[in-house]
Design a protein around this motif. Sequence first.
Motif, PDB file in Angstrom:
ATOM      1  N   LEU A   1    -138.289 -51.517 -21.965  1.00  0.00           N
ATOM      2  CA  LEU A   1    -137.529 -52.487 -21.182  1.00  0.00           C
ATOM      3  C   LEU A   1    -136.610 -51.782 -20.189  1.00  0.00           C
ATOM      4  CD1 LEU A   1    -136.760 -55.424 -20.612  1.00  0.00           C
ATOM      5  CD2 LEU A   1    -135.034 -55.225 -22.405  1.00  0.00           C
ATOM      6  N   LEU A   2    -136.021 -50.669 -20.594  1.00  0.00           N
ATOM      7  CA  LEU A   2    -135.140 -49.932 -19.689  1.00  0.00           C
ATOM      8  C   LEU A   2    -135.882 -49.400 -18.467  1.00  0.00           C
ATOM      9  CD1 LEU A   2    -132.859 -47.973 -22.182  1.00  0.00           C
ATOM     10  CD2 LEU A   2    -132.261 -49.930 -20.754  1.00  0.00           C
ATOM     11  N   VAL A   3    -137.139 -49.014 -18.638  1.00  0.00           N
ATOM     12  CA  VAL A   3    -137.945 -48.564 -17.500  1.00  0.00           C
ATOM     13  C   VAL A   3    -138.098 -49.700 -16.488  1.00  0.00           C
ATOM     14  CG1 VAL A   3    -140.278 -47.849 -16.822  1.00  0.00           C
ATOM     15  CG2 VAL A   3    -139.164 -46.764 -18.770  1.00  0.00           C
ATOM     16  N   VAL A   4    -138.390 -50.891 -16.980  1.00  0.00           N
ATOM     17  CA  VAL A   4    -138.571 -52.046 -16.095  1.00  0.00           C
ATOM     18  C   VAL A   4    -137.247 -52.425 -15.431  1.00  0.00           C
ATOM     19  CG1 VAL A   4    -139.242 -54.483 -15.984  1.00  0.00           C
ATOM     20  CG2 VAL A   4    -140.526 -52.886 -17.428  1.00  0.00           C
ATOM     21  N   VAL A   5    -136.183 -52.479 -16.202  1.00  0.00           N
ATOM     22  CA  VAL A   5    -134.871 -52.845 -15.653  1.00  0.00           C
ATOM     23  C   VAL A   5    -134.416 -51.817 -14.615  1.00  0.00           C
ATOM     24  CG1 VAL A   5    -132.433 -53.149 -16.230  1.00  0.00           C
ATOM     25  CG2 VAL A   5    -134.184 -54.202 -17.654  1.00  0.00           C
ATOM     26  N   ALA A   6    -134.642 -50.530 -14.877  1.00  0.00           N
ATOM     27  CA  ALA A   6    -134.264 -49.492 -13.914  1.00  0.00           C
ATOM     28  C   ALA A   6    -135.060 -49.641 -12.619  1.00  0.00           C
ATOM     29  CB  ALA A   6    -134.478 -48.108 -14.513  1.00  0.00           C
ATOM     30  N   GLY A   7    -136.344 -49.958 -12.724  1.00  0.00           N
ATOM     31  CA  GLY A   7    -137.165 -50.168 -11.529  1.00  0.00           C
ATOM     32  C   GLY A   7    -136.717 -51.372 -10.723  1.00  0.00           C
ATOM     33  N   VAL A   8    -136.392 -52.459 -11.412  1.00  0.00           N
ATOM     34  CA  VAL A   8    -135.904 -53.657 -10.720  1.00  0.00           C
ATOM     35  C   VAL A   8    -134.551 -53.366 -10.064  1.00  0.00           C
ATOM     36  CG1 VAL A   8    -135.077 -56.021 -11.065  1.00  0.00           C
ATOM     37  CG2 VAL A   8    -137.203 -55.273 -12.133  1.00  0.00           C
TER      38      VAL A   8
ATOM     39  N   LEU B   1    -131.351 -52.384  -5.216  1.00  0.00           N
ATOM     40  CA  LEU B   1    -130.468 -51.489  -4.472  1.00  0.00           C
ATOM     41  C   LEU B   1    -131.066 -51.148  -3.111  1.00  0.00           C
ATOM     42  CD1 LEU B   1    -127.904 -49.713  -4.427  1.00  0.00           C
ATOM     43  CD2 LEU B   1    -129.309 -47.888  -5.405  1.00  0.00           C
ATOM     44  N   VAL B   2    -132.338 -50.821  -3.086  1.00  0.00           N
ATOM     45  CA  VAL B   2    -133.004 -50.514  -1.819  1.00  0.00           C
ATOM     46  C   VAL B   2    -132.993 -51.738  -0.905  1.00  0.00           C
ATOM     47  CG1 VAL B   2    -135.242 -49.935  -0.788  1.00  0.00           C
ATOM     48  CG2 VAL B   2    -134.411 -48.657  -2.765  1.00  0.00           C
ATOM     49  N   SER B   3    -133.162 -52.918  -1.479  1.00  0.00           N
ATOM     50  CA  SER B   3    -133.187 -54.152  -0.679  1.00  0.00           C
ATOM     51  C   SER B   3    -131.876 -54.427   0.031  1.00  0.00           C
ATOM     52  CB  SER B   3    -133.528 -55.352  -1.559  1.00  0.00           C
ATOM     53  OG  SER B   3    -134.844 -55.284  -1.997  1.00  0.00           O
TER      54      SER B   3
ATOM     55  N   LEU C   1    -139.463 -52.957   1.287  1.00  0.00           N
ATOM     56  CA  LEU C   1    -139.691 -51.860   0.342  1.00  0.00           C
ATOM     57  C   LEU C   1    -139.029 -52.161  -0.998  1.00  0.00           C
ATOM     58  CD1 LEU C   1    -140.649 -49.030  -0.422  1.00  0.00           C
ATOM     59  CD2 LEU C   1    -138.535 -48.149   0.610  1.00  0.00           C
ATOM     60  N   GLY C   2    -137.813 -52.673  -0.963  1.00  0.00           N
ATOM     61  CA  GLY C   2    -137.122 -53.018  -2.206  1.00  0.00           C
ATOM     62  C   GLY C   2    -137.847 -54.100  -2.983  1.00  0.00           C
TER      63      GLY C   2
ATOM     64  N   LEU D   1    -145.641 -61.650  -1.809  1.00  0.00           N
ATOM     65  CA  LEU D   1    -144.662 -62.276  -0.909  1.00  0.00           C
ATOM     66  C   LEU D   1    -143.979 -61.249  -0.022  1.00  0.00           C
ATOM     67  CD1 LEU D   1    -143.074 -64.975  -3.236  1.00  0.00           C
ATOM     68  CD2 LEU D   1    -144.499 -65.357  -1.213  1.00  0.00           C
ATOM     69  N   ALA D   2    -143.676 -60.081  -0.574  1.00  0.00           N
ATOM     70  CA  ALA D   2    -143.038 -59.038   0.218  1.00  0.00           C
ATOM     71  C   ALA D   2    -143.944 -58.581   1.353  1.00  0.00           C
ATOM     72  CB  ALA D   2    -142.667 -57.859  -0.674  1.00  0.00           C
ATOM     73  N   LEU D   3    -145.234 -58.562   1.112  1.00  0.00           N
ATOM     74  CA  LEU D   3    -146.158 -58.091   2.133  1.00  0.00           C
ATOM     75  C   LEU D   3    -146.558 -59.184   3.121  1.00  0.00           C
ATOM     76  CD1 LEU D   3    -148.454 -55.848  -0.099  1.00  0.00           C
ATOM     77  CD2 LEU D   3    -146.550 -55.147   1.366  1.00  0.00           C
ATOM     78  N   VAL D   4    -146.479 -60.449   2.708  1.00  0.00           N
ATOM     79  CA  VAL D   4    -146.942 -61.556   3.560  1.00  0.00           C
ATOM     80  C   VAL D   4    -145.837 -62.079   4.483  1.00  0.00           C
ATOM     81  CG1 VAL D   4    -147.743 -63.947   3.458  1.00  0.00           C
ATOM     82  CG2 VAL D   4    -148.772 -62.235   1.997  1.00  0.00           C
ATOM     83  N   VAL D   5    -144.595 -62.034   4.046  1.00  0.00           N
ATOM     84  CA  VAL D   5    -143.514 -62.586   4.856  1.00  0.00           C
ATOM     85  C   VAL D   5    -143.416 -61.811   6.170  1.00  0.00           C
ATOM     86  CG1 VAL D   5    -141.018 -62.911   4.976  1.00  0.00           C
ATOM     87  CG2 VAL D   5    -142.235 -63.400   2.854  1.00  0.00           C
TER      88      VAL D   5
END
Length: 97
Positions: A17-24, A29-31, A40-41, A89-93
């Motif tokens: 779960l920490l791997v997923v939460v860190a990625g999100v 943060l990048v967003s 990219l975020g 959605l990130a790629l289509v918008v």
Amino acid sequence: MARGGAGAAPQQRPWPLLVVVAGVALGLLVSVLGEATWRLGSVLVGLALLVGAVERLVLSDRAAGLLQVRGKGFDVAVLALFGLAVVALALVVPPGR
């Protein structure tokens, strides 16, 4: 209180779960860093969810730890569906003006 008693629940492993939460968190943060980085975020957030789906698929129920919510099929389907939806959605918008 003594650990490992007769009624003690098995210890949950937090790392999947920490791997997923860190990625999100990294994706969010990048967003927020700027107008040019939101796409990219968002892709990073979607990829983190897809990593969670793969983790849930390949890890045993015990090893999945806190990533386990329902049955394996349900967990994988929900994580994969949301991950793919966020990436799509990130790629289509279209970019803003």
